[in-house]
Design a protein around this motif. Structure first.
Motif, mmCIF file in Angstrom:
data_model
loop_
_atom_site.group_PDB
_atom_site.id
_atom_site.type_symbol
_atom_site.label_atom_id
_atom_site.label_comp_id
_atom_site.label_asym_id
_atom_site.label_seq_id
_atom_site.Cartn_x
_atom_site.Cartn_y
_atom_site.Cartn_z
ATOM 1 N N VAL A 1 0.873 -1.176 0.000
ATOM 2 C CA VAL A 1 0.000 0.000 0.000
ATOM 3 C C VAL A 1 0.908 1.224 0.000
ATOM 4 C CG1 VAL A 1 -1.844 1.237 1.177
ATOM 5 C CG2 VAL A 1 -1.784 -1.262 1.234
ATOM 6 N N ILE A 2 0.916 1.941 -1.105
ATOM 7 C CA ILE A 2 1.807 3.077 -1.300
ATOM 8 C C ILE A 2 1.020 4.375 -1.131
ATOM 9 C CG2 ILE A 2 3.303 1.747 -2.840
ATOM 10 C CD1 ILE A 2 1.958 3.104 -5.204
ATOM 11 N N PRO A 3 1.693 5.514 -1.037
ATOM 12 C CA PRO A 3 0.968 6.788 -0.920
ATOM 13 C C PRO A 3 0.078 7.058 -2.130
ATOM 14 C CG PRO A 3 3.280 7.069 -0.330
ATOM 15 C CD PRO A 3 3.152 5.693 -0.904
ATOM 16 N N ASP A 4 -0.910 7.907 -1.931
ATOM 17 C CA ASP A 4 -1.807 8.310 -3.004
ATOM 18 C C ASP A 4 -1.017 9.148 -4.028
ATOM 19 O OD1 ASP A 4 -3.816 9.115 -4.642
ATOM 20 O OD2 ASP A 4 -4.963 10.200 -3.125
ATOM 21 N N LEU A 5 -0.960 8.659 -5.269
ATOM 22 C CA LEU A 5 -0.177 9.317 -6.317
ATOM 23 C C LEU A 5 -1.057 10.122 -7.274
ATOM 24 C CD1 LEU A 5 2.307 6.420 -7.204
ATOM 25 C CD2 LEU A 5 2.642 8.306 -5.598
ATOM 26 N N SER A 6 -2.261 10.477 -6.844
ATOM 27 C CA SER A 6 -3.165 11.212 -7.733
ATOM 28 C C SER A 6 -2.565 12.544 -8.155
ATOM 29 C CB SER A 6 -4.513 11.439 -7.036
ATOM 30 O OG SER A 6 -5.100 10.217 -6.687
ATOM 31 N N GLU A 7 -1.980 13.286 -7.196
ATOM 32 C CA GLU A 7 -1.386 14.585 -7.514
ATOM 33 C C GLU A 7 -0.185 14.412 -8.450
ATOM 34 O OE1 GLU A 7 -2.417 17.476 -6.825
ATOM 35 O OE2 GLU A 7 -3.803 17.313 -5.147
ATOM 36 N N THR A 8 0.615 13.380 -8.212
ATOM 37 C CA THR A 8 1.787 13.138 -9.058
ATOM 38 C C THR A 8 1.367 12.813 -10.490
ATOM 39 O OG1 THR A 8 2.942 12.256 -7.114
ATOM 40 C CG2 THR A 8 3.892 11.761 -9.272
ATOM 41 N N LYS A 9 0.361 11.969 -10.636
ATOM 42 C CA LYS A 9 -0.120 11.619 -11.973
ATOM 43 C C LYS A 9 -0.707 12.843 -12.668
ATOM 44 C CE LYS A 9 -1.175 6.868 -10.622
ATOM 45 N NZ LYS A 9 -2.271 5.908 -10.336
ATOM 46 N N ARG A 10 -1.426 13.651 -11.898
ATOM 47 C CA ARG A 10 -2.031 14.837 -12.495
ATOM 48 C C ARG A 10 -0.961 15.801 -12.996
ATOM 49 N NH1 ARG A 10 -4.969 19.469 -10.482
ATOM 50 N NH2 ARG A 10 -4.422 18.951 -8.340
#
Length: 452
Positions: A175-184
């Motif tokens: 379970v890794i950190p939420d990468l939504s901001e990185t992908k965005r």
């Protein structure tokens, strides 16, 4: 509790192998008991009661012969290797029925208790067929987990008995950190950098490396017109520059006690991790070298500087499992360590609690030395409780006192920040929603201004 009783209790809890009566069979016996109770007023014999009960039990046992044997069933779970924190994932389970009997089933997967799921799963498997079922899983806590077992129940055709089996299936999931901001950011960097209505400059005029020649558009600096290409193509062409590549960026992540403070979604450490990964992706995408250091009272993780987007995966695998430490952060220790490992001039981005850091007088001595070689920027999360109390209406005595104390705390913080900033050590605070955006914006701004 004896071993036999523990096994029987575990069987009823969907945690063991064996055979169990269904609610339908229990209802039949309850109904028979009620009929026998009424019949007792007309003098029914005990022999008749026992005979009828045995007959019903024997008939129900014949129902078991029309259910698959355990060796005739096979299972396969398709668990993702990595799951982002707080993101919903679909986990398919494949059930193969090699027998000539169909059945209804229930499934409970032995996922960690912290996972958010909806069990049991219900379904029907036809004879000599394969069936797929899927459940939704959300992992709210980072870490590495091992899923070992799958619990399966299936009923006979008449639904009087249930067979239960436990299958050993070992899967590892991170379970890794939420990468939504990185992908965005990676999808649309410029749109990501729209913060508070201001468009971040791509570069400073006349500063940086030559990138390409493109058509002149309204608003471009006339001094950058490429007259040779303009004459050749008979169109006005201009030179485009971009910030120099190959700079060094060092990301420090505080894992001390104060980083465990809860926010609307997760805690300070979770948001700092997401912002740190986003700014690392931004730097690596622009060709800079990135190193990451996580610490509390000691250095927990250090990832040496490297470039290229592949290095982002190295950083992620190194820091995905760091947790909040119960001890206070030792800023002096980590800054002393940083002096030894980072010899080249770099931009140091520290994700920590500003209020705690301001009272670390020992750290100021090390930072003064570091400031001679490196550029320092600290990024923290705003205290929403303090801001809320400052903004409330003092229509009651208690509210007026709370507001005045909050204002006093804010003034003390501003005074301390001013003292540090006079030493060239800049600090900013952002809301938890805009932490990643602010970190990337300041990084780009520093690179545009060629401060390194």
């Amino acid at each position: 509790m004896t071993k036999l009783l523990k096994s029987l209790w575990g069987r009823f809890l969907f945690q063991d192998s064996g055979i169990l009566p269904t609610k339908r069979l229990l209802f039949i016996f309850v109904l028979l008991s009620f009929i026998f109770f009424l019949s007792s007023f007309w003098g029914i014999s005990w022999e008749s009661i026992i005979a009828v009960n045995l007959l019903v039990l024997i008939v129900s046992l014949f129902d078991l012969f029309f259910t698959p044997k355990k060796k005739e069933l096979s299972f396969r779970r398709y668990m993702p290797i990595e799951m982002e924190r707080g993101i919903s994932y679909q986990v398919p389970i494949e059930i193969t029925n090699h027998s000539t009997f169909s059945f209804n089933f229930q499934i409970i997967d032995a996922v960690p208790q912290s996972f958010k799921t909806a069990f049991p799963l219900y379904g029907k498997a036809e004879k000599e067929a394969m069936v797929h079922t899927t459940y939704e899983a959300i992992a709210p806590i980072r870490g590495k987990y091992e899923i070992k077992k799958l619990y399966f129940r299936y009923t006979s055709p008449l639904g009087l008995w249930e067979k239960q089996l436990t299958t050993e299936m070992i899967d590892m999931v991170k379970v890794i950190p939420d990468l939504s901001e990185t992908k965005r950011y990676l999808e649309n960097a410029q749109a990501f950098l729209l913060h508070e209505g201001l468009k971040i400059r791509k570069h400073q005029n006349g500063v940086g490396e030559f990138s390409k020649i493109r058509n002149y558009v309204v608003g471009d600096d006339p001094r950058k017109i490429n007259w040779r290409q303009t004459a050749k193509l008979r169109e006005v062409m201009t030179n485009e520059f971009e910030p120099e590549h190959g700079k060094y960026v060092t990301v420090l992540i505080d894992c001390g006690r104060m980083m465990g403070a809860e926010l609307k979604k997760g805690n300070r450490l979770e948001k700092s991790l997401e912002a740190a990964l986003t700014v690392s992706a931004a730097a690596l995408k622009k060709g800079d070298y990135v190193s990451v250091l996580a610490f509390s009272k000691d250095v927990s993780v250090f990832v040496p500087a490297a470039k290229g987007m592949a290095h982002l995966q190295t950083i992620l695998q190194a820091i995905y499992n760091i947790q909040v430490d119960a001890s206070e952060s030792n800023y002096a220790e980590v800054l002393h360590y940083l002096e030894m490992v980072q010899k080249k001039r770099s931009l140091i981005l520290l994700f920590s609690d500003v209020r705690t850091f301001l009272h670390e007088e020992n750290a100021l001595l090390y930072l003064k030395r570091i400031r001679q070689r490196h550029l320092f920027l600290m990024i923290g999360i705003e205290d929403q409780t303090l801001i809320k109390r400052i903004g409330m209406e003092p229509d009651e005595l208690q509210k007026a006192m709370s507001k005045s104390i909050a204002q006093q705390q804010m003034l003390i913080k501003k005074r301390e920040k001013l003292k540090w900033e006079k030493q060239g050590l800049h600090m900013i605070e952002a809301s938890e929603e805009n932490l990643a955006t602010s970190a990337v914006s300041y990084y780009i701004d520093i690179m545009n201004r060629n401060l390194l």
